[in-house]
Design an enzyme around this catalytic site. Sequence first.
Site, PDB file in Angstrom:
ATOM      1  N   HIS A  52       0.879  -1.359   0.052  1.00 22.81           N
ATOM      2  CA  HIS A  52       0.135   0.020   0.014  1.00 22.81           C
ATOM      3  C   HIS A  52       0.883   1.337  -0.003  1.00 22.81           C
ATOM      4  O   HIS A  52       1.945   1.140   0.391  1.00 22.81           O
ATOM      5  CB  HIS A  52      -0.961  -0.171   1.338  1.00 22.81           C
ATOM      6  CG  HIS A  52      -0.169  -0.095   2.483  1.00 22.81           C
ATOM      7  ND1 HIS A  52       0.305  -1.247   3.301  1.00 22.81           N
ATOM      8  CD2 HIS A  52      -0.148   0.976   3.546  1.00 22.81           C
ATOM      9  CE1 HIS A  52       0.702  -0.773   4.534  1.00 22.81           C
ATOM     10  NE2 HIS A  52       0.572   0.313   4.449  1.00 22.81           N
ATOM     11  N   HIS A  58      -1.716  10.800   6.032  1.00 24.02           N
ATOM     12  CA  HIS A  58      -1.829   9.796   6.841  1.00 24.02           C
ATOM     13  C   HIS A  58      -1.254  10.132   8.449  1.00 24.02           C
ATOM     14  O   HIS A  58      -1.775   9.894   9.416  1.00 24.02           O
ATOM     15  CB  HIS A  58      -0.770   8.490   6.564  1.00 24.02           C
ATOM     16  CG  HIS A  58      -0.635   7.419   7.234  1.00 24.02           C
ATOM     17  ND1 HIS A  58      -1.726   6.803   8.096  1.00 24.02           N
ATOM     18  CD2 HIS A  58       0.197   6.444   7.648  1.00 24.02           C
ATOM     19  CE1 HIS A  58      -1.519   5.732   8.734  1.00 24.02           C
ATOM     20  NE2 HIS A  58      -0.093   5.450   8.489  1.00 24.02           N
ATOM     21  N   GLU A 173       4.549   0.469   1.638  1.00 19.78           N
ATOM     22  CA  GLU A 173       4.860  -0.526   2.719  1.00 19.78           C
ATOM     23  C   GLU A 173       4.275  -1.650   1.946  1.00 19.78           C
ATOM     24  O   GLU A 173       3.400  -1.807   0.957  1.00 19.78           O
ATOM     25  CB  GLU A 173       4.323  -0.196   3.851  1.00 19.78           C
ATOM     26  CG  GLU A 173       5.007   1.112   4.588  1.00 19.78           C
ATOM     27  CD  GLU A 173       4.287   1.624   5.688  1.00 19.78           C
ATOM     28  OE1 GLU A 173       4.905   2.252   6.507  1.00 19.78           O
ATOM     29  OE2 GLU A 173       2.978   1.426   5.961  1.00 19.78           O
TER      30      GLU A 173
HETATM   31 ZN   LIG Z   1       3.036   3.451   7.312  1.00 18.24          ZN
END
Ligand SMILES: [Zn+2]
Length: 221
Positions: A52, A58, A173
């Site tokens: 992802h 985030h 990641e």
């Molecule tokens: Zn992360």
Amino acid sequence: MSDWIDITRTLTSGMIQWPGDLPFSRQQYLEISVPGTGNVSEITTSVHAGTHIEAPLHFLKEGMDITEVALFKLCGPAIVVDIPQARDVSIEDLQSADIQVGERVLLKTANQYLWEKPEFDENYFAITVEAAMWLVDHNVPAVGIDYLSVDSYQNHNHPVHHALLGNGVIIIEGLDLSGADPGHYEMVALPLKIAGSEASPGRVIIRRLVSQKSLPKERKQ
Ligand SMILES: [Zn+2]
């Protein structure tokens, strides 16, 4: 031109996930065997499942969401750096790698063996804060790693996420770099265009760059 290498993990029910995240699940709710229908599925998932891509939103309140991330950050020259030792990625690992100006950096670590375990392993290898700042200082557009966080599990303040996302370095990641030798590549990494989302599963592929310089060397061997 060399072949594309898929460095994406397959999304499947029961795959390793971040503790507490909504698991990935796919259900088929229409069957082709029923006249007049085709096969149709629905999915439920955390947007941090498998391979992802994370946008600044985030960890930054006013940060860009995943639809606002410039595609050049995720598509272009990339380098796979091999760190086979069982430890976090250090600034020395980056200094000794042949990272060229403008390359996206993909970190191939001992994490790849953790995916063979049945459960999430909180002792995965991450990136040190110093190494993250090195990536920022060198204007790396994006950095990828082969487990589910760039921060170590014990780092609840997420300093590496903050350092990278706070400086416009996009994070990938959950990569599968087991089939990628160290070296220079071209990368295409595309998140789904989910309005307002801080992250999205993505498809990430790379292919070898055959530079004019490296050709004679390879012939000599
Ligand atoms: Zn992360």
